[in-house]
Design a protein around this motif. Structure first.
Motif: not given
Length: 399
Positions: A355-376
């Motif tokens: 099985x293969x998956x993305x791993x991207x538990x994004x953090x959103x700080x509303x209306x300011x910025x977001x951080x997403x690190x996505x690897x598989x």
């Protein structure tokens, strides 16, 4: 300035790129034949007499035909015994014969004829009483087939299709590894061309050209976000211009022999603030926690829970509340960029090798910025393995 960000130009980076040398082999005919046999076994277990596979990723998976779905019915009927039957417009015969990678009977229809009636004839020939249907097939086709073959029971074909496609072979893993490695190299070079005032459009154009320079057919998709736009997982409409101190989020991918990459990198153009730095580090910890939780037999939802636990301990969330993680931790990937199963609460599918998956538990700080690190990653016999090395730090996002 963050290491590896800026200092070059699109022209210089494109000139340095050459076609990818470590090319993964295409899927062999013998592997496709094995897929058909596995689908037949799964059909037998379900009690269905045949499986109907529509144009799209699943037809490519089983038959090697890389056509997308359109208003014209193109499909493969796979009975539990005997050759598959391909239903196709007559004027497409030459292209079909060039693409088709398995032995099959071909039944053709003219533009003024009913492909549903042609399929109904094939169902009668093969004495099909229960037909498992590709869940991705448009309702338009399913409804016409139901009316043309009114005595045949139509059931969900997900069990047979997903039961094959969810578990990737070594050949599939190699194609996916190539696609992801190529995209990570494009990501690295895209970071080098950033400068004050550059537009998101310029960066997207470079990313597409860089994918082409490496041997892909361009970007399969591309999201480039700066500053406030990063607080919206898929961005905002309109043009964006890069400014000092902006969070940069780039999410892009390509396909190799149909197999997808999908890599996201987030960093800061200039010096990161304390808040940006702390959220980036927390995102990295959540991504690693999800990876560490992935092993055979573990339900998909537990991987999502592991990432959320990290964020909730830091005071984010809970659940989908912001600031926090507004979406699932990951999705299956292969010939479709999003495919079953999913790393989300409620998906109880047990993980299994392949099985293969993305791993991207994004953090959103509303209306300011977001951080997403996505690897598989792909599931192994004793845990999980990354396709690409995760981003090591906010100060050196590419090492």
């Amino acid at each position: 300035m963050t290491k590896g960000i800026g200092g070059s130009t699109a022209a210089a980076e494109l000139q340095a790129l050459v076609p990818w040398s470590d090319v993964a082999p295409a899927i062999a005919t013998s592997e496709r034949e094995g897929r058909l046999e596995k689908a037949r076994r799964l059909l037998a277990n379900s009690g269905a007499d045949a499986l109907l596979i529509g144009a799209g990723a699943s037809l490519r998976y089983f038959a090697g035909v890389p056509w997308g779905a359109s208003e014209r019915l193109v499909a493969m009927l796979l009975p539990r015994t005997g050759k598959p039957i391909i239903i196709c417009p007559r004027f497409e015969l030459g292209t079909l014969e060039a693409d088709l990678a398995v032995e099959a009977d071909i039944r053709l229809w003219e533009e003024d004829e009913s492909p549903s009636a042609l399929l109904a004839d094939a169902l009668r020939d093969r004495q099909v009483a229960t037909l498992a249907v590709d869940p991705a097939m448009a309702f338009l086709f399913v409804d016409r087939i139901r009316k043309a073959a009114h005595s045949v029971e139509l059931v969900d074909g997900s069990g047979a299709i997903d039961g094959c496609r969810m578990l990737k072979s070594p050949a599939e893993l190699a194609l996916m590894a190539q696609a992801k490695a190529m995209t990570l190299e494009v990501q690295r070079r895209a970071a080098l061309i950033l400068r004050e005032g550059i537009t998101a459009t310029e960066v997207r154009r470079f990313i597409d050209e860089a994918h082409r320079a490496l041997g892909a057919s361009g970007s399969s998709f591309c999201i480039v976000q700066f500053g406030r736009s990063t607080a919206f997982p898929h961005g905002l409409p309109g043009e964006s211009y890069l400014h000092e101190g902006d969070v940069v989020l780039i999410d892009t991918g390509c396909t190799i022999e149909g197999y997808n990459s999908d890599i996201t990198r987030t960093y800061v153009f200039g010096e990161a603030s304390d808040e940006q730095r702390s959220m980036w580090t927390l995102e990295q910890e959540a991504q690693q926690a999800a990876f560490d939780a992935a092993r055979p037999g573990v339900p998909c939802e537990e991987v999502d829970a592991a990432a959320r636990a990290v964020l909730e301990r830091a005071g984010l969330g809970p659940d989908y509340k912001l600031p926090g993680l507004p979406h699932r931790t990951g999705h299956g990937i292969g010939l479709s960029i999003h495919e079953p199963c999913y790393l989300v609460r409620g998906d109880l599918t047990p993980l299994a090798p392949g099985m293969c998956f993305s791993n991207e538990p994004m953090i959103v700080v509303p209306d300011r910025f977001g951080i997403r690190l996505e690897d598989h990653f792909h599931v192994t016999e004793d845990g999980a393995a990354w396709f690409t090395r995760p981003s090591p730090s906010i100060d050196a996002p590419f090492g």
